[in-house]
Design an enzyme around this catalytic site. Structure first.
Site, PDB file in Angstrom:
ATOM      1  N   LYS A  13       0.830  -1.202   0.000  1.00 27.34           N
ATOM      2  CA  LYS A  13       0.000   0.000   0.000  1.00 27.34           C
ATOM      3  C   LYS A  13       0.869   1.258   0.000  1.00 27.34           C
ATOM      4  O   LYS A  13       1.961   1.256   0.586  1.00 27.34           O
ATOM      5  CB  LYS A  13      -0.869  -0.023   1.257  1.00 27.34           C
ATOM      6  CG  LYS A  13      -1.789   1.164   1.437  1.00 27.34           C
ATOM      7  CD  LYS A  13      -2.482   1.047   2.785  1.00 27.34           C
ATOM      8  CE  LYS A  13      -3.232   2.321   3.136  1.00 27.34           C
ATOM      9  NZ  LYS A  13      -2.349   3.472   3.347  1.00 27.34           N
ATOM     10  N   LYS A  18       7.452   1.019   1.457  1.00 23.75           N
ATOM     11  CA  LYS A  18       8.062   0.184   0.408  1.00 23.75           C
ATOM     12  C   LYS A  18       9.415   0.709   0.000  1.00 23.75           C
ATOM     13  O   LYS A  18      10.392  -0.030  -0.059  1.00 23.75           O
ATOM     14  CB  LYS A  18       7.195   0.190  -0.847  1.00 23.75           C
ATOM     15  CG  LYS A  18       6.032  -0.718  -0.863  1.00 23.75           C
ATOM     16  CD  LYS A  18       5.365  -0.695  -2.223  1.00 23.75           C
ATOM     17  CE  LYS A  18       5.009   0.701  -2.698  1.00 23.75           C
ATOM     18  NZ  LYS A  18       4.052   1.412  -1.848  1.00 23.75           N
ATOM     19  N   LYS A  44       5.662   8.700  -8.849  1.00 27.03           N
ATOM     20  CA  LYS A  44       6.214   9.719  -7.940  1.00 27.03           C
ATOM     21  C   LYS A  44       7.731   9.824  -8.060  1.00 27.03           C
ATOM     22  O   LYS A  44       8.322  10.829  -7.711  1.00 27.03           O
ATOM     23  CB  LYS A  44       5.867   9.374  -6.479  1.00 27.03           C
ATOM     24  CG  LYS A  44       4.395   9.491  -6.133  1.00 27.03           C
ATOM     25  CD  LYS A  44       4.173   9.626  -4.628  1.00 27.03           C
ATOM     26  CE  LYS A  44       4.806   8.514  -3.793  1.00 27.03           C
ATOM     27  NZ  LYS A  44       4.213   7.177  -4.031  1.00 27.03           N
TER      28      LYS A  44
END
Lengths: 291, 457
Positions: A13, A18, A44
């Protein structure tokens, strides 16, 4: 040292850690002498920041957008301990198709013979958490990655996202897609967090490969723009990431997860909610508390 | 004529469909919107006036005809169904899934569907040819690269299962780089080259067109030499070289006339180790043939003042080939050469060099506005190009010789502008266009009939 390049995808998520986890695994493995490539597969484009400093790294899709021939040196930079950092990038938020972007960026990296040229031991793909379309599933399809790891905390929404990722893995596994190496339990605080994730692993016939407690060491390193491996190489958290890195390299076993149905997942979560309410959030909870 | 839709180079999917249509035994399965497969099928006929019979028939194309449901939920299972049905109703030696834009954007896992079909022992492979990847030349190149990599082992597998004997003509020369349909005169041109190159004593495989089937592709890796006739065949030749060690001659364009054909045959002969006398015997025959017929042309060349300022518009292979022949042999002045197939930037210096500095202007563009402006600026007396140049030709009052796709009202069956017969046909068509134009001008000016006595001004 591995003979063959291992390709590892890390999903989870958004905001679950991450990129922090992936970068620390990359740094730990590079520190141990492995040749590592980390590819941020998120529009991003901030996956590799803690490995390479804050200097601007043009993304693969930035360069593609400009037109002309793209060279590997234009879209990659060597970061901490030689980790080759690449950001796939994506369109401006709200326009275009980021899924196709990931697809196109990975195709381009293959056309540039990245893996033949750099000869890495391990390639880490840090992928946007929500597999909203086919493009984001490209890293788990046949031929690209060997295994997938899913980062999750004990929060319901993170578990929910992990369960959805299991669905994608389950869908592609029969046609040769990558299977699950395991869950990386991240940002654990409450005493119930670990048994809750353990139970989710049991329910989905998966396993947890590492537990990473929430820590100010990680937060501080992030604020300084580095990995824990670099900022606090002798800290307990650096040891956790090093152990995780070695596990990923050494253990190539994997499973097809059995995700819970939407209602089953809700019911399972409610039981945990009841338990925490009954026992108190700070009470110690035995593993497999919920039958 | 009003051009409503200008389709000079088509899209990658078109290039793929056209290449497959030119190979006996290969069946395309188009995984795309309904409009794409119909478009590709219709476009098959458009650029060269008449698409002609394809292996699967004039209009039959197996397609998944995707609709919104598949875009939202994925088209994988629709493709599975289509593969299953196609192998039942269309006989073929191999089936090739060509993907259009939609499945490539939404990320359908096409290789997984192909793998499933292979597990059921159907000879299927897939190639990504979304239109957004480029024009029909790019699609030709992408499919060609995949076919040379994957088709021979796939056919070997199928043949082993059927216990078929290997082909006897493995030791041949492959011709690569001419894109069926998109290069309007591909079939006649390749037949012409096959005849002359074959005189060196080694069989020639055109790989596409009449008589060429999957059997020729199956033995393709075992060729003695690959000959590349445009930028679009180079990567395939490079792959065959690195994988099978097959040498290649990267000629780079289509030889028109004895001079360039002798150059090509010399390079092929040398690469094959043919003795100098053997090569000379062939090249001399070229010269004799061309000279014999061009001499017939000498009187009318002078009589009608056939030394003109010409402009050439076309893909790399044809633009270079025509320019070198028109300037080098027919003595024309090259006012402009416009290359329309969008070759990679890295190839462009070689292309300009092949023109030998003989052209006053060289432009790389596929934009009709840019091309029309360049033609106006160059002010040629004759234009060699596609029907899209008709407007510019009319504005310049210059005759137009159709030498590129789309050919408009000029159907192409076996017409060729390559080799010797093709070069002579070009001389005929060029002179006829100029003479007709002069005649029309005279008629307009004097109200006379056919002006037999017209002389050069």
């Amino acid at each position: 040292m591995t003979k063959r390049t291992q390709h590892i995808a890390i999903y989870g998520k958004g905001g679950i850690g991450k990129s922090t986890t992936t970068s620390n695994i990359a740094a730990a493995l590079a520190d141990a002498g492995y040749r590592v490539v980390q590819i941020g597969c998120d529009p991003k484009a901030d996956s590799t920041v803690t490995l390479r400093g804050v200097n601007y790294l043009p993304t693969v899709l930035d360069r593609t957008r400009e037109g002309g021939r793209v060279h590997l040196e234009d879209i990659s930079v060597v970061g901490f301990r030689g980790v080759l950092c690449i950001e796939a990038g994506g369109p401006v938020p709200g326009v275009g198709c980021a899924g196709r972007g990931i697809n196109a960026a990975i195709s381009l990296l293959q056309d540039l013979h990245l893996f033949e040229e750099f000869k890495p031991d391990i390639v880490l793909y840090d992928v946007l958490g929500d597999v909203v379309c086919g493009g984001f599933a490209v890293p788990i399809r046949e031929g690209l990655t060997d295994r997938v790891y899913v980062v999750s905390s004990s929060d319901f929404m993170a578990i929910y996202a992990a369960n959805n990722l299991f669905k994608a893995i389950q869908k592609y596994a029969p046609s040769g897609g990558a299977k699950l190496g395991g869950i990386i339990a991240n940002g654990l605080i409450a005493p119930y967090a670990r048994p809750l994730i353990d139970d989710f692993a049991v329910q989905t016939e998966t396993r947890v490969v590492q537990y990473i407690p929430r820590s100010s060491t990680v937060a501080q390193a992030e604020l300084h723009g580095t990995t824990v491996i670099e900022a606090a190489p002798d800290s307990a958290h650096a040891a956790i990431y090093r152990e995780l890195g070695e596990k990923i390299v050494a253990d190539d076993s994997s499973v097809v997860p059995q995700p819970l149905g939407v209602n089953d997942l809700r019911d399972w979560a409610r039981q945990w909610g009841d338990l925490i309410l009954r026992e108190g959030a700070d009470a110690p909870v035995p593993i497999r508390a919920v039958a | 004529m009003t051009i409503v839709h200008e389709d000079r180079n088509g899209c990658a999917l078109h290039g793929g469909v056209r290449l497959l249509g030119a190979i006996g035994g290969l069946v395309p399965i188009v995984h795309a919107n309904a409009g794409c497969s119909l478009g590709a099928t219709l476009a098959d006929g458009t650029p060269s006036g008449s698409g002609g019979p394809r292996y699967t028939g004039p209009l039959e194309t197996s397609s998944t005809t995707l609709v919104e449901r598949h875009v939202v939920f994925g088209g994988g299972s629709r493709l599975r169904e289509q593969i299953k049905n196609t192998v039942k109703v269309l006989a073929g030696d191999a089936y090739v899934v060509l993907t259009g834009c939609v499945p490539e954007v939404i990320g359908d896992d096409v290789p997984a569907m192909v793998k499933e079909a292979r597990q059921q022992h159907f000879p299927v492979l897939s190639v990504a040819t979304p239109g957004f990847n480029g024009n029909a030349y790019r699609g030709y190149e992408t499919l060609l690269n995949t076919l040379v990599d994957q088709l021979p082992p796939l056919l070997d597998e199928a043949a082993a299962a059927a216990d078929a004997a290997p082909d006897a003509t493995a030791e041949a020369i492959n011709l690569l780089g001419i894109a069926p349909g998109q290069d309007a005169f591909w079939e006649g041109d390749l037949l012409e080259l096959e005849g002359w190159i074959g005189r060196l004593g080694v069989p020639v495989r055109r790989l596409v067109g009449v008589g060429q089937t999957s059997a020729d592709w199956r033995v393709l890796p075992r060729a003695r030499l690959n000959v590349v006739l445009s930028p679009w065949g180079r990567e395939a030749a490079r792959r065959l070289h690195s994988r099978h060690g097959t040498p290649f001659v990267d000629f780079g364009w289509l030889p028109v006339g004895s001079r360039d054909l002798a150059l090509l045959i010399g390079q092929i002969g040398q690469s094959l180790g043919v003795a100098a006398e053997g090569i000379a015997a062939v090249t001399q025959a070229l010269d004799v043939r061309e000279r014999h017929f061009l001499q017939k042309f000498a009187a009318s060349y002078l009589h009608h003042g056939l030394q003109q300022r010409v402009a050439i518009v076309g893909g790399t292979a044809y633009a270079i080939g025509l320019a070198r022949y028109l300037a080098g042999t027919l003595g024309q002045t090259l006012a402009a050469v416009i290359v329309t197939d969008v070759p990679d930037e890295s190839r462009r210096p070689d292309i300009t060099a092949a023109l030998g500095g003989g052209a006053e202007a060289v432009l790389f563009s596929d934009s009709s506005d840019e091309i029309a402006a360049a033609l106006t600026a160059a002010a040629p007396q004759v234009i060699f190009g596609s029907v899209i140049e008709a407007g510019a030709a009319r504005a310049l009052d210059a005759p137009l010789v159709i030498t590129a796709a789309p050919t408009g009202h000029s159907p192409v069956l076996v017409r060729s502008y390559a080799g010797i017969a093709g070069a002579l046909a070009l001389a005929e068509d060029f002179s006829a266009a100029v003479i007709r134009h002069q005649a029309a001008a005279d008629e307009h000016a004097a109200g006379t009939a056919w002006p037999l006595s017209r002389r050069a001004a």
